[in-house]
Design a protein around this motif. Structure first.
Motif, PDB file in Angstrom:
ATOM      1  N   ASP A   1       8.212 -11.893 -14.487  1.00  0.00           N
ATOM      2  CA  ASP A   1       7.112 -12.852 -14.508  1.00  0.00           C
ATOM      3  C   ASP A   1       7.214 -13.868 -15.634  1.00  0.00           C
ATOM      4  N   ARG A   2       8.189 -13.718 -16.537  1.00  0.00           N
ATOM      5  CA  ARG A   2       8.342 -14.693 -17.617  1.00  0.00           C
ATOM      6  C   ARG A   2       8.887 -15.997 -17.048  1.00  0.00           C
ATOM      7  N   PRO A   3       8.355 -17.161 -17.444  1.00  0.00           N
ATOM      8  CA  PRO A   3       8.802 -18.423 -16.829  1.00  0.00           C
ATOM      9  C   PRO A   3      10.278 -18.715 -17.034  1.00  0.00           C
ATOM     10  N   TRP A   4      10.839 -18.314 -18.171  1.00  0.00           N
ATOM     11  CA  TRP A   4      12.268 -18.580 -18.406  1.00  0.00           C
ATOM     12  C   TRP A   4      13.145 -17.664 -17.575  1.00  0.00           C
ATOM     13  N   VAL A   5      12.625 -16.494 -17.171  1.00  0.00           N
ATOM     14  CA  VAL A   5      13.367 -15.612 -16.269  1.00  0.00           C
ATOM     15  C   VAL A   5      13.242 -16.112 -14.829  1.00  0.00           C
ATOM     16  N   LYS A   6      12.096 -16.670 -14.483  1.00  0.00           N
ATOM     17  CA  LYS A   6      11.931 -17.236 -13.151  1.00  0.00           C
ATOM     18  C   LYS A   6      12.956 -18.342 -12.902  1.00  0.00           C
ATOM     19  N   LYS A   7      13.250 -19.122 -13.945  1.00  0.00           N
ATOM     20  CA  LYS A   7      14.266 -20.159 -13.799  1.00  0.00           C
ATOM     21  C   LYS A   7      15.633 -19.541 -13.529  1.00  0.00           C
ATOM     22  N   ALA A   8      15.951 -18.459 -14.224  1.00  0.00           N
ATOM     23  CA  ALA A   8      17.232 -17.781 -14.006  1.00  0.00           C
ATOM     24  C   ALA A   8      17.321 -17.245 -12.577  1.00  0.00           C
ATOM     25  N   VAL A   9      16.224 -16.689 -12.079  1.00  0.00           N
ATOM     26  CA  VAL A   9      16.209 -16.161 -10.714  1.00  0.00           C
ATOM     27  C   VAL A   9      16.433 -17.290  -9.712  1.00  0.00           C
ATOM     28  N   ARG A  10      15.830 -18.447  -9.971  1.00  0.00           N
ATOM     29  CA  ARG A  10      16.026 -19.591  -9.081  1.00  0.00           C
ATOM     30  C   ARG A  10      17.488 -20.038  -9.072  1.00  0.00           C
ATOM     31  N   GLU A  11      18.109 -20.012 -10.245  1.00  0.00           N
ATOM     32  CA  GLU A  11      19.518 -20.388 -10.342  1.00  0.00           C
ATOM     33  C   GLU A  11      20.414 -19.420  -9.575  1.00  0.00           C
ATOM     34  N   PHE A  12      20.054 -18.156  -9.615  1.00  0.00           N
ATOM     35  CA  PHE A  12      20.884 -17.128  -8.985  1.00  0.00           C
ATOM     36  C   PHE A  12      20.679 -17.048  -7.480  1.00  0.00           C
TER      37      PHE A  12
END
Length: 292
Positions: free
Chosen positions: A201-212
């Motif tokens: 749920d962290r916004p910087w992890v959400k970005k990583a998930v989108r990249e992956f």
């Protein structure tokens, strides 16, 4: 926003941001008349210095103003993306030059990706008025809303990184750390190794998930489950660097890794993208004729 480096990983591996003096004529009062005796003249009053920035949001406000003070910027991008399984790696390197206009906002990126097998592909991207226009290799132009996840993965915007970090700073958890040294101010978010589901749920992890996600989709198509519950974040670091005197953005870096168990071993995904400010751009960002 980030550049998708386009590694065809599954094919290779899994086939095994003084007017008052104009009064009417009349008696002239002596200087100071009508002014309380204890009132100091304006020039003698102490001026209040603006409060020095302390919090991440203070510095981000100053960075936003510093970048908006110029009409456009140039920055360079270098990226590396890869997927490794059973000792074999497939990936790509990416280099680009980006022009970023401030008002109205517009972006033009032109670069080239080189795969681990040596194949080269040109890539050009425009983002204007909420629409992204992309041309890859010998294909024609295609367009989509700039908010489209695929287009967001294709666009690198050093200026947009300021707003990304503002979202991180406003999220609960005091995620953003602040360090001032050697004439720079560094804002950082990051994580060591832990289950992806624990920080999803962290916004910087959400970005990583989108990249992956494009790679995850390839894995799922190959019959390999790639859901959050199975993924481990091997590490993540995102750093925004400001000039401590001007507060201009100097650089931005985003890197992370994910581990996915498969056949008793891990499939390892890695992404590392770096942006450097190359100074003011004395020009305009406009769509070429015929691109709509």
């Amino acid at each position: 926003m980030r550049t998708r480096l386009g590694c065809a990983a599954l094919v290779l591996l899994l086939s095994l941001s003084s007017a008052a003096c104009g009064a009417e004529d009349g008696p002239v009062e002596p200087a100071g008349a009508g002014v309380p005796a204890d009132a100091a003249p304006e020039s003698a009053k102490p001026t209040r210095s603006p409060k020095p920035p302390k919090s991440p949001e203070d510095f981000l406000d100053l960075a936003e103003k510093a970048m908006a003070a110029e009409e456009a910027w140039t920055f360079s991008v270098e990226g590396r993306e890869g997927l490794t399984f059973q000792g074999r790696r497939s990936g790509a390197d990416y280099r680009a030059t980006v022009r970023r206009a401030m008002e109205p906002e517009a972006l033009h990126s032109k670069g080239v990706s080189t795969s681990s097998k040596g194949s080269v592909k040109d890539e050009e991207l425009y983002v204007l008025d909420g629409t992204a226009y992309l041309k890859e290799g010998g294909a024609g132009w295609k367009s989509a809303p700039a908010s489209d996840p695929g287009m967001r993965n294709k666009a690198e915007d050093l200026v947009a990184a300021v707003e990304e970090f503002r979202a991180y700073a406003r999220a609960a958890g005091d995620d953003v750390t602040l360090t001032a040294a050697d004439g720079t101010v560094r804002l950082r978010v990051g994580s060591g190794r832990q289950a992806l589901s624990a920080v999803r749920d962290r916004p910087w992890v959400k970005k990583a998930v989108r990249e992956f996600e494009p790679t995850a989709r390839q894995l799922r198509d190959a019959g390999i489950p790639a859901d959050d519950a199975r993924l481990t974040l091997s590490g993540l670091e995102e750093v925004l660097v400001l000039d401590a005197r001007t507060y201009r953005v100097e650089s931005h870096r985003f890197e992370f890794g994910l581990l996915l168990p498969h056949g008793g071993r891990d499939i390892v995904y890695e992404l590392d993208v770096r942006q450097e400010n190359r100074g003011v751009f004395d020009g305009t960002v406009e769509l070429p004729a015929g691109v709509r």
